[in-house]
Design an enzyme around this catalytic site. Sequence first.
Site, PDB file in Angstrom:
ATOM      1  N   ASP A   1     -17.897   7.930  48.626  1.00 52.86           N
ATOM      2  CA  ASP A   1     -17.517   7.678  50.014  1.00 52.86           C
ATOM      3  C   ASP A   1     -18.304   6.506  50.595  1.00 52.86           C
ATOM      4  OD1 ASP A   1     -16.144   8.124  52.355  1.00 52.86           O
ATOM      5  OD2 ASP A   1     -17.350   9.846  52.983  1.00 52.86           O
TER       6      ASP A   1
ATOM      7  N   HIS B   1     -13.077  -1.124  48.894  1.00 58.48           N
ATOM      8  CA  HIS B   1     -12.566  -0.320  47.771  1.00 58.48           C
ATOM      9  C   HIS B   1     -12.721  -1.090  46.451  1.00 58.48           C
ATOM     10  CE1 HIS B   1     -11.308   2.721  50.478  1.00 58.48           C
ATOM     11  NE2 HIS B   1     -10.318   2.047  51.015  1.00 58.48           N
TER      12      HIS B   1
ATOM     13  N   LEU C   1     -17.906  10.426  26.619  1.00 51.18           N
ATOM     14  CA  LEU C   1     -17.949  10.833  28.033  1.00 51.18           C
ATOM     15  C   LEU C   1     -16.523  11.186  28.461  1.00 51.18           C
ATOM     16  CD1 LEU C   1     -19.581  10.803  30.861  1.00 51.18           C
ATOM     17  CD2 LEU C   1     -18.474   8.591  31.202  1.00 51.18           C
TER      18      LEU C   1
HETATM   19  C1  IPE Z   1     -13.380  11.955  50.557  1.00 57.10           C
HETATM   20  O1  IPE Z   1     -13.673  10.935  51.434  1.00 57.10           O
HETATM   21  C2  IPE Z   1     -12.289  11.525  49.610  1.00 57.10           C
HETATM   22  C3  IPE Z   1     -12.659  10.521  48.617  1.00 57.10           C
HETATM   23  C4  IPE Z   1     -13.855  10.010  48.440  1.00 57.10           C
HETATM   24  C5  IPE Z   1     -11.586  10.108  47.769  1.00 57.10           C
HETATM   25  P1  IPE Z   1     -12.957  10.817  52.841  1.00 57.10           P
HETATM   26  O2  IPE Z   1     -13.520   9.614  53.511  1.00 57.10           O
HETATM   27  O3  IPE Z   1     -11.490  10.875  52.683  1.00 57.10           O
HETATM   28  O4  IPE Z   1     -13.436  12.148  53.566  1.00 57.10           O
HETATM   29  P2  IPE Z   1     -13.639  12.487  55.101  1.00 57.10           P
HETATM   30  O5  IPE Z   1     -12.370  12.100  55.809  1.00 57.10           O
HETATM   31  O6  IPE Z   1     -14.799  11.666  55.575  1.00 57.10           O
HETATM   32  O7  IPE Z   1     -13.938  13.940  55.137  1.00 57.10           O
HETATM   33  C1  IPE Z   2     -14.060   6.321  50.045  1.00 57.25           C
HETATM   34  O1  IPE Z   2     -14.391   5.393  50.987  1.00 57.25           O
HETATM   35  C2  IPE Z   2     -12.850   5.930  49.247  1.00 57.25           C
HETATM   36  C3  IPE Z   2     -11.637   6.694  49.589  1.00 57.25           C
HETATM   37  C4  IPE Z   2     -11.580   7.715  50.382  1.00 57.25           C
HETATM   38  C5  IPE Z   2     -10.414   6.260  48.938  1.00 57.25           C
HETATM   39  P1  IPE Z   2     -13.782   5.446  52.453  1.00 57.25           P
HETATM   40  O2  IPE Z   2     -12.547   4.609  52.487  1.00 57.25           O
HETATM   41  O3  IPE Z   2     -13.575   6.836  52.910  1.00 57.25           O
HETATM   42  O4  IPE Z   2     -14.921   4.753  53.296  1.00 57.25           O
HETATM   43  P2  IPE Z   2     -15.420   5.146  54.749  1.00 57.25           P
HETATM   44  O5  IPE Z   2     -15.750   6.606  54.731  1.00 57.25           O
HETATM   45  O6  IPE Z   2     -14.295   4.832  55.677  1.00 57.25           O
HETATM   46  O7  IPE Z   2     -16.613   4.285  54.975  1.00 57.25           O
HETATM   47 MG    MG Z   3     -14.745   8.159  53.879  1.00 56.21          MG
END
Ligand code: IPE
Ligand code: IPE
Ligand code: MG
Length: 243
Positions: free
Chosen positions: A20, A37, A131
């Site tokens: 995240d 990303h 892995l």
């Molecule tokens: C969790 O992150 C999902 C992934 C890392 C793929 P999100 O950014 O979607 O989660 P929330 O919305 O902060 O809970």
């Molecule tokens: C995690 O990073 C990747 C996915 C959920 C696909 P985020 O896109 O949730 O990044 P933040 O949480 O907005 O910083």
């Molecule tokens: Mg996120």
Amino acid sequence: MNSEYPPLTKVPHHVAIIMDGNGRWAAARGLPRLAGHKSGTENLRRIIRASVEFGVKVLTIYAFSTENWGRPEDEVKGLMRILEDVIDSELDELHREGVRILHIGQLEAMSPRLRQKVQQAIEITRENQRLILCVAWNYGGRDEIVCAIRKMIEDGVRPEMVSDQLVSSYLFTAGIPDPDLIIRTSGEMRISNFLIWQSAYSEWYVTRTLWPDFGREEYYQALVDYSHRDRRFGRLSECQGES
Ligand code: IPE
Ligand code: IPE
Ligand code: MG
């Protein structure tokens, strides 16, 4: 393991990561979210290598949740494209390095082309043993349990046959041991629908570091932290049990 790091006394067999913070990483640099990303994907390569180096056997990565469909269309499309590009550009090398690719989640919602690429990656790497890289894509823990219940009903499972083990065998993760350690980057203290059944006794490591910045050094620190945990599973610790 490289000599620059002392050997770990206890290595988690299965590490699962909620990757995240890509969006915040990009925002902090005035870049579009997709740049975050992409940077996150580059980091993944480092963490896969480090997993092999540190002796982790299963690495599950949360890459796209069932709730992530609720993001703007451009971001969802961009994420799908990134997955496709990663398979195209990384598959050969991952295969050479002995990585076996698995997927958890529902493939049906993906475009036929992407679905085919994922299935090909699984097929090509199926004999690899160094892995297991388990990619959670269009994955949700509740969705997984709903699917499992549906399948059990379809199979005519009788109430007295239902056990922990049977439920586990109906999940997307059937055959994969539960995660020993779950890492969440970017500081959020929540599970966000990830491995809700399997994480019953997982250890947690939460860091404020954003995913693109979570490098090999901090990964090693997370494993050191894990090696000091006393996993009791509701019982007493080993030394207490002896007295
Ligand atoms: C969790 O992150 C999902 C992934 C890392 C793929 P999100 O950014 O979607 O989660 P929330 O919305 O902060 O809970
Ligand atoms: C995690 O990073 C990747 C996915 C959920 C696909 P985020 O896109 O949730 O990044 P933040 O949480 O907005 O910083
Ligand atoms: Mg996120």
